[in-house]
Design a protein around this motif. Structure first.
Motif, PDB file in Angstrom:
ATOM      1  N   ILE A 146      47.391  42.070  28.621  1.00 48.91           N
ATOM      2  CA  ILE A 146      46.061  41.491  28.417  1.00 48.91           C
ATOM      3  C   ILE A 146      45.047  42.292  29.216  1.00 48.91           C
ATOM      4  O   ILE A 146      43.966  42.619  28.734  1.00 48.91           O
ATOM      5  N   ASP A 202      52.928  38.817  30.461  1.00 58.20           N
ATOM      6  CA  ASP A 202      52.002  39.290  29.430  1.00 58.20           C
ATOM      7  C   ASP A 202      50.692  39.771  30.029  1.00 58.20           C
ATOM      8  O   ASP A 202      49.943  40.494  29.405  1.00 58.20           O
ATOM      9  N   THR A 203      50.444  39.304  31.260  1.00 54.99           N
ATOM     10  CA  THR A 203      49.127  39.552  31.827  1.00 54.99           C
ATOM     11  C   THR A 203      48.767  41.029  31.832  1.00 54.99           C
ATOM     12  O   THR A 203      47.646  41.411  31.506  1.00 54.99           O
ATOM     13  N   PHE A 244      53.471  35.265  34.480  1.00 48.45           N
ATOM     14  CA  PHE A 244      53.483  35.563  33.038  1.00 48.45           C
ATOM     15  C   PHE A 244      53.319  37.053  32.857  1.00 48.45           C
ATOM     16  O   PHE A 244      52.236  37.587  33.068  1.00 48.45           O
TER      17      PHE A 244
END
Lengths: 278, 628
Positions: A183, A179-180, A177
């Motif tokens: 984040i 997006d990590t 993912f």
């Protein structure tokens, strides 16, 4: 050697990672060389950056916002800043490292955890050099020479292992993912303030009654931050000349071991299919 | 046979995700056991064995699973089920140059790459000298790799890989690189490794290479094993499988017959097939990958006797095009491709391709007929006869030894952008390829083409008509539009050089690139050139008179446009000292070696509003020509 799918033992897999230490070293050295070779000031940047950071933060927190500490503020600050910088840079850069090295991952076989470990190793070289250069400062100014220095490898080792475990997890998550990495970026920003780097841990207890009540549970959560424990161990040794507190060491050790085991299991399960997600 | 690789019932699937996966949704999916994406079988039930010291070749179409298989064998990825038994250490060389760091020196890279393929440091130290010697780049070994040529890099990578003394060496399409001398050395290195008992697996497209080099060959087809056997047997099956796959549909009219196979369509005229292999096909290019029509899922939307509407879908990339094919008469096929603008956002180019029979001896370009080289290069590389040059209005082939009609791809209705290619095949593909690429920038969502079949006489007439339509002559003077450039000849001697007569606006050579259109071509010629960059069109009219050619230039502003400077430019051969007389005063521009004329417009401000304006007119005369 006979290879068969899914029949290797945990011990065997661990050995494979360990047998790749030459590769970890090569990749770390490569990162190190590539990072500094083309810059005019070369690896001086490695020292200039924390010094600049220390100057700015010292200015802010000893003149503008006063935070009371019982040792010269720059020394106090640097003691927390060096371990923090190692962890945050490794995590920040390491999170996207598998994806950045997708060419290698797609075309060559090696245990995938090697990549985050090598990023950590590269920054660890940085950290050790910076620490060695900084070490005489508190010892000379604060006269904290003592047998407690013999404990110094313990927080260093715990810091390295904690950093490896958390970076490995972030890297693996990022491979699946993307997006990590964002984040992680956001997390690091919050984490910096939630770690007693530019303030001592005792400063938080002095806040009781000063700040609104509903914030206190959040402040108390800082107690469970493993980085707080690691930095407190460094400070005990370097600033007070005392051995680190057993509670700090044990807590960090437990957390780190759990995270390492967790990430090892995850890599065993998902590592072989990372190449499909690049 | 001493088996070192034993693969049984290997299956590998990929999940293909249409949408972005949400990290936040994953825990929910875990709980609900929801599975995202489509399942794609890369390998299905693959079993084979390889003995010690064999050179085992793997062939198959793109997407047949060859590379996936090598990835699984080298451990880069894992199969879903099935068993793999491998005895010995595996080194894979799936792409040369991977793992090399541009900023490190050659020597440092040997160590880096060596450790990446799993060598202990001591072993690299031991082999260092022989690696450097084999690569033949001793002089440059301590220089950063970024200063190396690609050939040097390949030498170094291959040298390191073969010196690792693996038990099993996996090679993916890496032997076709480097110069022939180095290739020869690579072959020798592999041969001698095999003599030492190393087992080699090679994936390649080069059939002649596979044929001469491998002891056994396996052919994969859509993830299944299609054949395993001697090189000769399997290569034969492979070449057959391209043209004999199951038919999707067919349309026909009179003696013209079109057959659709999953790769493209084939034209049969009076019982003779003109095309081969993929036939006429479309491929989309995205980044560096090709999406060929053979890899698409085909749906017949509407089928009539002589027309068909097909939809091609590249499922996992979410790309889709529609084909409308209609047999106009027994010599003309209309072929329209609708892409939709969305698609053009996703791809870089659309390529139209015709693979035609080897029996055609000549290819046709708008400017001339040329023969294919008689001694076709029998290597495994194809030969590019015309490549990456300006777009041609049509491409064709003629001169078939057995009487096949000439075949012409007519792109007159398509934008004049992109490039044209004529390729003649080597061993890998006996035959010729005609190709037109349309870049995505043209933003065209419909490509209208015609496939025309001609007898010899019709062809010459068609070709002449295309020539004639763009020509006006009077006396010895000829004005001609050829390959998008407007030229002036006198007595067969060109007076203008590249890029021909054009118009510059605000000192930009605006009229290039533009789209030309022939409006009228009876006694006189009217051409309209619409600029692809500015909202502007030029209309040239040429009219043949007794004493010369009358020209008129009109400017058509489609939108408001600020113009400071406008000039008609005539690039000439200055060394010849010949100046054409076009009926208006010309000024010599020494920098660009051309004549320019500023049209006498009444008011400059007039152009700022949309509309059509006369820019100038005059008569080109031959009498006025002289030396100066």
């Amino acid at each position: 050697m006979t290879m068969a799918i899914g029949k290797t033992s945990y011990l065997h897999d661990l050995k494979v990672v360990f047998s790749n230490r030459d590769l970890i070293f090569s990749l770390a050295v490569k990162d190190f060389k590539v990072r500094y070779r083309s810059a005019t000031l070369g690896f001086l940047w490695m020292l200039l950056n924390p010094v600049l950071q220390m100057l700015v933060l010292s200015l802010v927190f000893s003149f503008i916002v006063r935070i009371p500490v019982d040792v010269p503020y720059p020394i106090f600050l640097l003691c927390g800043l060096l371990p923090w910088n190692f962890m945050s840079m490794t995590l920040g850069i390491g999170a996207s490292s598998l994806v950045n090295e997708r060419n290698l991952v797609k075309k060559l076989y090696f245990p995938r955890e090697i990549i985050p470990i090598s990023v950590a190793a590269g920054h660890f070289i940085n950290f050790l050099i910076a620490l060695l250069l900084f070490l005489p400062v508190p010892l000379f100014f604060l006269k904290t020479w003592s047998w407690a220095l013999l404990f110094l490898p313990i927080p260093i080792l715990l810091l390295a292992l904690f950093t490896i475990s958390i970076t490995s997890l972030a890297t693996l998550s990022d491979a699946f993912f993307r997006d990590t990495r964002f984040i992680v970026e956001a997390l690091l920003m919050v984490w910096f303030y939630a770690t007693p780097i530019f303030y001592p841990y005792s400063y938080l207890t002095s806040l009781t009654g000063v700040i609104p009540r509903w914030i206190m549970p959040f402040v108390n959560m800082i107690r469970f931050n493993p980085m707080a424990g690691i930095i407190s161990m460094f400070r005990n040794i370097l600033l007070k000349g005392e051995p680190p507190r057993l509670a700090d060491g044990l807590y960090v050790l437990i957390i780190t071991t759990a995270l390492l085991l967790f990430s090892f299991i995850l890599y065993r399960r998902h590592g072989p299919i990372i190449a499909d997600h690049m | 046979m001493n088996t070192v690789i034993r693969i049984s019932n290997l299956t590998k699937t990929y999940r293909v995700y249409r949408q972005r996966r949400l990290l936040a949704a994953q825990p929910i999916h875990l709980l609900t056991r929801h599975v995202e994406g489509e399942l794609l079988y890369a390998l299905q039930d693959v079993s084979f064995e390889v003995g010690k010291g064999e050179i085992f070749g793997i062939i198959g179409h793109n997407g047949s699973g060859k590379s996936t298989l090598l990835k699984i064998l080298s451990g880069i990825t894992r199969s879903d089920s099935g068993s793999i038994e491998i005895q010995g250490r595996v080194t894979s060389l799936l792409e040369l140059g991977v793992g090399f760091e541009q900023e490190l020196t050659g020597r440092e890279n040997i160590y880096l790459y060596g450790s990446l393929i799993g060598l202990p440091r001591e072993m690299i130290e031991e082999k260092e000298q022989s690696i450097i010697k084999f690569s033949g780049i001793e002089k440059f070994i301590d220089m950063p790799v970024q200063s190396y040529s690609s050939g040097m890099l390949i030498r170094l990578a291959f040298a390191t890989a073969v010196h690792t003394e693996p038990d099993i060496l996996l090679l993916d399409e890496v032997m076709g690189v480097g110069d022939s001398e180095f290739q020869h050395r690579c072959f020798q290195a592999i041969q001698s490794a095999v003599e030492r008992g190393v087992t080699v697996l090679i994936v390649s497209h080069g059939l002649s290479f596979i044929g001469s080099f491998c002891s056994r060959v396996m052919c994969l087809h859509q993830g299944h094993v299609a054949a395993i056997g001697t090189a000769e047997q399997v290569v034969h099956i492979y070449t057959d499988s391209i043209s004999s796959r199951e038919k999707i549909c067919e349309i026909s009219r009179d003696d013209l017959h079109i057959q659709f196979l999953p790769a493209g369509f084939h034209i049969e005229k009076s019982g003779r097939i003109l095309t081969l292999a993929r036939g006429l096909s479309v491929n989309l290019r995205k980044w560096e990958s090709d999406f060929m029509s053979s890899e698409a899922a085909w749906t017949v939307v509407d089928l009539k006797e002589d027309a068909v509407h097909l939809r091609l879908r590249w499922g996992h990339w979410n790309l889709e095009v529609s084909w409308y094919i209609r047999i106009e008469n027994n010599r003309t096929i209309n072929w329209t491709i609708k892409t939709g603008r969305d698609l053009y956002r996703d791809v870089d180019d659309i390529g139209i391709e015709a693979m035609v029979s080897e029996s055609y001896k000549t290819y046709i370009l708008p400017e001339e007929f040329r023969d294919f080289p008689r001694t076709i290069n029998r290597g495994f590389n194809m030969e590019y006869l015309l490549s990456q040059l300006q777009p041609r209005r049509f491409l064709g082939v003629t001169g078939s030894t057995d009487p096949k009609p000439s075949l012409v791809l007519d792109f007159s209705k398509c934008p004049m952008t992109g490039s044209s290619m004529v390729i003649t095949g080597g061993n890998m593909m006996p035959g010729h390829i005609l190709q037109r690429m349309f870049p995505a920038e043209s933003g065209q969502d419909t490509l209208e083409m015609q496939v025309k079949l001609f007898d010899q006489d019709d062809l010459i007439q068609f070709w002449r008509m295309h020539q004639k339509a763009f020509t006006v002559e009077s006396g010895g003077l000829v004005i001609k539009l050829q390959n998008d450039s407007l030229t002036l000849d006198e007595q067969n001697t060109p007076l203008t050089r590249e890029p021909g007569i054009h118009v510059r606006i605000n000192n930009d050579m605006y009229s290039f690139p533009c789209e030309w259109e022939v409006l009228q071509a009876n006694c006189d010629l009217q051409l309209r050139a619409t600029s692809l960059q500015l909202p502007l069109a030029l209309v040239w009219t040429f009219c043949s008179l007794e004493n010369g050619i009358r020209w008129t230039l009109e400017l058509e502003f489609l939108e408001r446009l600020t113009i400071d400077d406008i000039r008609i430019c005539i690039p000439v051969f200055s060394e010849r000292g010949i100046i054409p007389d076009i009926g208006i005063p010309l000024v010599w521009d020494a920098r660009d070696q051309m004549l320019t004329a500023t049209p006498s417009f009444s008011e400059m401000s007039d152009f700022r509003t949309p509309g059509k304006f006369l820019a100038g007119s005059g008569i080109i005369t031959s009498g006025g020509l002289g030396n100066e």
